[in-house]
Every structure is written in structure tokens, then in C-alpha cells.
Design a protein around this motif. Structure first.
Motif, short mmCIF file in Angstrom:
data_model
loop_
_atom_site.label_atom_id
_atom_site.label_comp_id
_atom_site.label_asym_id
_atom_site.label_seq_id
_atom_site.Cartn_x
_atom_site.Cartn_y
_atom_site.Cartn_z
N ARG A 38 4.67 -0.61 0.90
CA ARG A 38 6.03 -0.64 0.36
C ARG A 38 5.96 -0.09 -1.06
NH1 ARG A 38 9.87 -1.64 3.99
NH2 ARG A 38 11.21 -2.85 2.60
N GLY A 40 7.94 0.36 -4.71
CA GLY A 40 9.06 -0.08 -5.56
C GLY A 40 8.87 0.38 -6.98
N ASN A 73 15.01 -6.54 -4.02
CA ASN A 73 14.70 -7.81 -4.66
C ASN A 73 14.00 -7.53 -5.98
OD1 ASN A 73 15.61 -9.38 -2.51
ND2 ASN A 73 13.62 -9.29 -1.48
N PHE A 74 14.08 -8.49 -6.91
CA PHE A 74 13.31 -8.31 -8.14
C PHE A 74 12.63 -9.61 -8.53
CE2 PHE A 74 15.76 -10.74 -11.17
CZ PHE A 74 17.03 -10.78 -10.63
N THR A 75 11.57 -9.47 -9.31
CA THR A 75 10.92 -10.63 -9.92
C THR A 75 10.72 -10.35 -11.40
OG1 THR A 75 8.73 -9.77 -9.41
CG2 THR A 75 9.68 -11.27 -7.81
N VAL A 76 10.79 -11.41 -12.19
CA VAL A 76 10.57 -11.31 -13.63
C VAL A 76 9.35 -12.16 -13.96
CG1 VAL A 76 11.50 -11.82 -15.92
CG2 VAL A 76 13.03 -11.05 -14.09
N ARG A 77 8.40 -11.60 -14.72
CA ARG A 77 7.27 -12.41 -15.15
C ARG A 77 6.72 -11.90 -16.45
NH1 ARG A 77 2.87 -9.55 -13.28
NH2 ARG A 77 3.58 -7.84 -12.01
N LYS B 41 5.64 2.72 -11.18
CA LYS B 41 5.76 2.47 -9.75
C LYS B 41 4.90 1.28 -9.35
CE LYS B 41 4.71 6.78 -9.18
NZ LYS B 41 4.27 8.07 -8.61
N ARG B 42 5.35 0.60 -8.32
CA ARG B 42 4.59 -0.52 -7.78
C ARG B 42 4.41 -0.30 -6.28
NH1 ARG B 42 4.23 -6.54 -8.25
NH2 ARG B 42 4.40 -7.35 -6.15
N PHE B 43 3.18 -0.36 -5.81
CA PHE B 43 2.89 -0.22 -4.39
C PHE B 43 2.34 -1.54 -3.87
CE2 PHE B 43 2.47 3.98 -6.23
CZ PHE B 43 3.13 4.79 -5.35
N GLU B 44 2.85 -1.98 -2.73
CA GLU B 44 2.31 -3.16 -2.07
C GLU B 44 1.64 -2.70 -0.78
OE1 GLU B 44 5.59 -6.44 -3.68
OE2 GLU B 44 5.49 -5.95 -1.55
N GLU B 83 2.92 -16.63 -11.38
CA GLU B 83 3.46 -16.42 -12.72
C GLU B 83 4.91 -15.96 -12.75
OE1 GLU B 83 1.41 -12.45 -11.91
OE2 GLU B 83 1.53 -14.45 -11.09
N ILE B 84 5.56 -15.87 -11.59
CA ILE B 84 6.94 -15.42 -11.55
C ILE B 84 7.85 -16.47 -12.18
CG2 ILE B 84 8.88 -14.93 -10.01
CD1 ILE B 84 6.85 -13.60 -8.12
N VAL B 85 8.68 -16.03 -13.11
CA VAL B 85 9.56 -16.98 -13.79
C VAL B 85 11.01 -16.85 -13.34
CG1 VAL B 85 8.11 -17.21 -15.82
CG2 VAL B 85 9.80 -15.38 -15.74
N ALA B 86 11.37 -15.73 -12.74
CA ALA B 86 12.73 -15.58 -12.22
C ALA B 86 12.72 -14.50 -11.16
CB ALA B 86 13.70 -15.19 -13.34
N GLY B 87 13.71 -14.49 -10.31
CA GLY B 87 13.73 -13.46 -9.29
C GLY B 87 14.88 -13.65 -8.33
N ALA B 88 15.10 -12.64 -7.52
CA ALA B 88 16.13 -12.71 -6.49
C ALA B 88 15.51 -12.26 -5.18
CB ALA B 88 17.30 -11.81 -6.85
N ASN B 89 15.44 -13.14 -4.23
CA ASN B 89 14.90 -12.79 -2.92
C ASN B 89 15.92 -13.13 -1.84
OD1 ASN B 89 11.98 -11.77 -2.71
ND2 ASN B 89 11.93 -13.22 -4.39
N ALA B 90 17.15 -12.77 -2.11
CA ALA B 90 18.24 -13.12 -1.19
C ALA B 90 18.14 -12.29 0.08
CB ALA B 90 19.57 -12.90 -1.86
#
Lengths: 90, 90
Positions: A38, A40, A73-77, B41-44, B83-90
């Protein structure tokens, strides 16, 4: 100054053509064993200090500007480097 | 199955027009206190198991396919959510 990281990823149910393109290219380059990719976005925001208020502000930015909440989706850290196992910072 | 994360960011000395565009938009949306924004960019990558060999393979993928080593740095790490402090995974 501290860096707050916002990671924005396509939701699991959303098609990710960029990720699929990478996944398709891996075997052609001789890499095996990756069952899904994936792709992002990653944002690094430099802030004055890390407080709950600042993190709430950044979450708001992530929701309104950095991500599209319909498909992402997003995450903050807060940036940490402890878990990095490999990298190139040449 | 475990997820290995590859983060690709423009090198510090490289201009980052996307990051600058975000930085310029923040004050217009009423957000203050962010002195710099970098976008990458972020790859998973979903793998069978996490071994030193797999991580070395992923570092090789990051170097050859996922990043442009002339203008970008990358890091490889195993996904953690602690370490995630906030996020949206709706």
C-alpha cells in the motif's frame, strides 16, 4: 525542534493503483515474499514544542488539509527513530 | 501478517515544493506554529514473517524501486502502533 509525523494511507477498502504497481514490479526485479503493498503519504511537520494542544491542531490539519477523509486514514505521532532497522541518510 | 514500513523522504538539501505548498496553505486555513513541512511517501509491505533476511530484502527494494537515492532518503522499520497519538480509522 520537534517533528510531528502525519501518515496518510488509503483506506483498506479503497483500491490503491500505486501500491499495486509497486507490487507488480517486485517479482520482475527478483524480489519475492511480499503479499501486499500500500502506498500513502508521509508529512513531517516541524513545530515549536509538542503539547496536547499542538497535537490536536495537527490532527485538525491532517483531517482538513493533508488527507481526504472519504478515501484515506491518517495517524499523528511524534517522530521517534528508535525502531528504524535500516535506512539510507547519505 | 506483519507489515514492514518504508518511509521515503526528500533529502534535507533538496527543495520540496509539495511540502512548501502545504506550509503556505496552513496560515490561510488558520493554523499557526508550523515552521517547516516536508512531504514524502510511505509504503506498507505485507510480508510472511519478519527476519533479518526479509528486512535486508526490503532495504534493497527501498533502494532500487521505492526511492531515488539521488534525491531521497529512506528508512525501513517494522510497523508499530504504540506511539500514535491521534488518528482517523473510520
Amino acid at each position: 525542534m520537534p517533528v510531528v509525523v502525519v501518515d496518510v494511507m488509503p483506506k483498506p477498502e479503497i483500491l490503491d493503483p500505486q501500491g499495486k504497481a509497486v507490487q507488480g514490479a517486485l517479482p520482475r526485479l527478483g524480489f519475492a515474499g511480499v503479499s501486499d503493498v500500500r502506498q500513502g503519504k508521509r508529512f513531517e511537520l516541524t513545530v515549536e514544542e509538542v503539547t496536547d494542544e499542538v497535537l490536536a491542531q495537527v490532527a485538525k490539519m491532517a483531517e482538513t488539509l493533508l488527507s481526504n477523509p472519504v478515501i484515506e486514514n491518517f495517524t499523528v505521532r511524534v517522530e521517534t527513530t528508535s525502531e528504524i532497522v535500516a535506512g539510507a541518510n547519505a
